[in-house]
Design an enzyme around this catalytic site. Structure first.
Site, PDB file in Angstrom:
ATOM      1  N   PRO A 168      11.043 -14.779  -0.255  1.00 34.29           N
ATOM      2  CA  PRO A 168       9.979 -14.857   0.755  1.00 34.29           C
ATOM      3  C   PRO A 168       9.367 -13.487   1.028  1.00 34.29           C
ATOM      4  O   PRO A 168      10.033 -12.451   0.888  1.00 34.29           O
ATOM      5  CB  PRO A 168      10.704 -15.388   1.996  1.00 34.29           C
ATOM      6  CG  PRO A 168      11.914 -16.091   1.453  1.00 34.29           C
ATOM      7  CD  PRO A 168      12.316 -15.288   0.261  1.00 34.29           C
ATOM      8  N   ARG A 169       8.107 -13.485   1.446  1.00 36.36           N
ATOM      9  CA  ARG A 169       7.384 -12.244   1.677  1.00 36.36           C
ATOM     10  C   ARG A 169       7.933 -11.475   2.874  1.00 36.36           C
ATOM     11  O   ARG A 169       8.064 -10.255   2.825  1.00 36.36           O
ATOM     12  CB  ARG A 169       5.892 -12.544   1.895  1.00 36.36           C
ATOM     13  CG  ARG A 169       5.028 -11.327   2.213  1.00 36.36           C
ATOM     14  CD  ARG A 169       4.976 -10.359   1.063  1.00 36.36           C
ATOM     15  NE  ARG A 169       4.098  -9.227   1.345  1.00 36.36           N
ATOM     16  CZ  ARG A 169       3.889  -8.223   0.499  1.00 36.36           C
ATOM     17  NH1 ARG A 169       4.501  -8.213  -0.676  1.00 36.36           N
ATOM     18  NH2 ARG A 169       3.074  -7.243   0.815  1.00 36.36           N
TER      19      ARG A 169
ATOM     20  N   MET B 273      15.724  -6.816   1.380  1.00 38.52           N
ATOM     21  CA  MET B 273      14.525  -5.996   1.288  1.00 38.52           C
ATOM     22  C   MET B 273      14.705  -4.938   0.198  1.00 38.52           C
ATOM     23  O   MET B 273      15.786  -4.381   0.033  1.00 38.52           O
ATOM     24  CB  MET B 273      14.230  -5.313   2.625  1.00 38.52           C
ATOM     25  CG  MET B 273      13.927  -6.280   3.764  1.00 38.52           C
ATOM     26  SD  MET B 273      12.536  -7.365   3.415  1.00 38.52           S
ATOM     27  CE  MET B 273      11.196  -6.178   3.300  1.00 38.52           C
TER      28      MET B 273
ATOM     29  N   GLU C 198       0.826  -1.206   0.000  1.00 39.08           N
ATOM     30  CA  GLU C 198       0.000   0.000   0.000  1.00 39.08           C
ATOM     31  C   GLU C 198       0.865   1.263   0.000  1.00 39.08           C
ATOM     32  O   GLU C 198       0.523   2.261  -0.643  1.00 39.08           O
ATOM     33  CB  GLU C 198      -0.919   0.013   1.220  1.00 39.08           C
ATOM     34  CG  GLU C 198      -1.976  -1.077   1.248  1.00 39.08           C
ATOM     35  CD  GLU C 198      -1.450  -2.394   1.796  1.00 39.08           C
ATOM     36  OE1 GLU C 198      -2.228  -3.359   1.860  1.00 39.08           O
ATOM     37  OE2 GLU C 198      -0.257  -2.462   2.164  1.00 39.08           O
TER      38      GLU C 198
ATOM     39  N   GLU D 290      14.516  -5.266  -3.100  1.00 37.97           N
ATOM     40  CA  GLU D 290      15.143  -5.676  -4.360  1.00 37.97           C
ATOM     41  C   GLU D 290      14.238  -6.522  -5.248  1.00 37.97           C
ATOM     42  O   GLU D 290      14.650  -6.910  -6.346  1.00 37.97           O
ATOM     43  CB  GLU D 290      16.429  -6.469  -4.086  1.00 37.97           C
ATOM     44  CG  GLU D 290      17.590  -5.642  -3.605  1.00 37.97           C
ATOM     45  CD  GLU D 290      18.912  -6.373  -3.743  1.00 37.97           C
ATOM     46  OE1 GLU D 290      19.897  -5.730  -4.143  1.00 37.97           O
ATOM     47  OE2 GLU D 290      18.972  -7.595  -3.454  1.00 37.97           O
TER      48      GLU D 290
END
Length: 420
Positions: free
Chosen positions: A267-268, A308, A58, A310
């Site tokens: 991974p998320r 994070m 978001e 990328e």
């Protein structure tokens, strides 16, 4: 259930909130600090415009809108809140000290009242679906202009609102403006009793994403460094536990036909990185970790994208993409980033959070819905084998993104009228 009953039960769940934060803190260092902000004890100053962005997805979608609003109202101060560390990191990265930033407190009435009393905002913009009854109630009581921007409302969420009509409908009717992504979502809001005059269909801000040219250049350079310019590369992006094994099974099947194929598995959540690494190693596949700058060579079968910020760049280094959160009961993640890179996309059946975007891509031939590792492997193999099929899907992905741009201008125009 009305708002007073909701608030009472929320206080009863206070110990569980502490347990939840403690559990997240055990798994991720990012959840071990700034607890005071989550309980309404942030040190904030007054602001003109409050924008709440929830998490990373978001926030990334909202950044261009926020920048336009800041440029149009340079005399105003802006505060941007999130609920996740990943969203927080994106706010800091995009704005630095140009905006005031903190976590939005949990929806305890004391916390929200105190937070809003300190901020004294004139306008509150809530992105997508993060509606909290006490936040809306106390903001409305302070005569804050309330806007729900880039709104999504799945049928599942609409049904939940309908089942709690005494809580949900008064909250929705306090909103001065709702900019929705599709007519279907507008109809759901109207069916719940929201005044049609407050609802405007604008499309999704996610279509107005702009890929940084430096990311494309970095991706091309990486692929050359890996000596994989002509090798099949695919990304499993934003995957969750429960999907790791299926992704690796699909890759093993692909390796039978294309022994030089490379999987980039991202991974998320950061707290899942080590579990993903262990799962890859236990599967017998050769692993390199991006966070450790491990060499990617001809023997590497899986590159773990355990960094994070990328993922978009890593999509650019690949040929095809699977979007996670769709083979488990999660709702999925944004398929537009790989589509904007010209990648054919695959999702599982649980993609309701991006149903409209998924359908647009699927109708154009850019996206395939799969239900198993076998189907995923077959789809990847077909497009790696058939260049005509691949290029048709790639061109369709780019076309869908380009044809649906324009939501940013529509939403900015509507919201800008209410910021006076």
């Amino acid at each position: 259930m009305n708002r007073i009953v909701y608030s009472f039960f929320l206080y009863l769940f206070f110990p569980l909130v502490i347990v939840y934060l403690a559990f997240r803190a055990i798994k991720s260092v990012d959840y071990r600090s700034r607890w005071s902000e989550r309980f309404g004890f942030a040190h904030v100053t007054q602001t003109d415009v409050l924008i709440h962005c929830v998490s990373m997805g978001e926030t990334l979608a909202a950044i261009p809108l926020i920048k336009q609003l800041m440029a149009a109202h340079s005399q105003y101060s802006f505060t941007v809140t999130t609920t996740s560390p990943t969203g927080s990191a994106e706010v800091k990265k995009a704005f630095g000290d140009k905006v005031q930033h903190c976590y939005l407190p949990f929806d305890f009435s004391y916390a929200i009242k105190g937070f809003l009393r300190q901020l004294q905002p004139k306008v509150c913009i809530i992105m997508e679906t993060e509606l909290w009854p006490n936040l809306v109630h106390f903001a409305h009581r302070q005569q804050v202009t309330l806007i729900l921007a880039n709104a999504r409302l799945s049928q599942k969420s609409a049904d939940k609102y309908a089942n709690k009509r005494r809580l949900a409908v008064p909250m929705l009717n306090k909103l001065n403006l709702i900019t929705v992504q599709t007519q279907r979502e507008a109809d759901r809001f109207i069916h719940l009793g929201v005044d049609i005059q407050r609802i405007h269909v604008c499309g999704s801000l996610k279509f107005d994403l702009t890929i940084d040219p430096t990311k494309k250049h970095q991706a091309t350079t990486l692929r050359a460094q890996w000596d994989r310019l002509n090798s099949p590369i695919w990304v499993a992006g934003s995957v969750h536990p429960g999907e790791f094994e299926a992704v690796l099974t699909a890759h093993k099947q692909l390796l039978i036909v294309f022994p030089e194929a490379l999987l980039i598995m991202a991974p998320r959540h950061p707290e899942q990185f080590n579990l993903a690494a262990i799962t890859v190693t236990q599967s017998g596949l050769t692993l390199a970790r991006r966070s450790m700058n491990d060499e990617v060579n001809s023997q590497t079968q899986v590159l773990l994208g355990d960094t994070m910020g990328e993922l978009v760049m890593l999509y650019g280094a690949a040929d095809q993409a699977f979007i996670g959160g769709t083979l488990i009961n999660n709702g999925g993640h944004n398929p537009l980033e790989p589509a904007a890179m010209g990648l054919p996309v695959y999702v599982g059946p649980n993609h309701w959070d991006f149903a409209q975007i998924t359908q647009l891509l699927a109708d154009a031939g850019a996206l395939t819905c799969i239900t198993s590792a076998d189907e995923l492997a077959q789809g990847l193999q077909h497009k790696f084998t058939d260049s005509q099929m691949y290029h048709a899907a790639s061109s369709a992905a780019l076309a869908v993104v380009e044809q649906n741009r324009g939501a940013l201008l529509k939403q900015f125009t509507l919201i800008n009228k209410l910021i006076v």
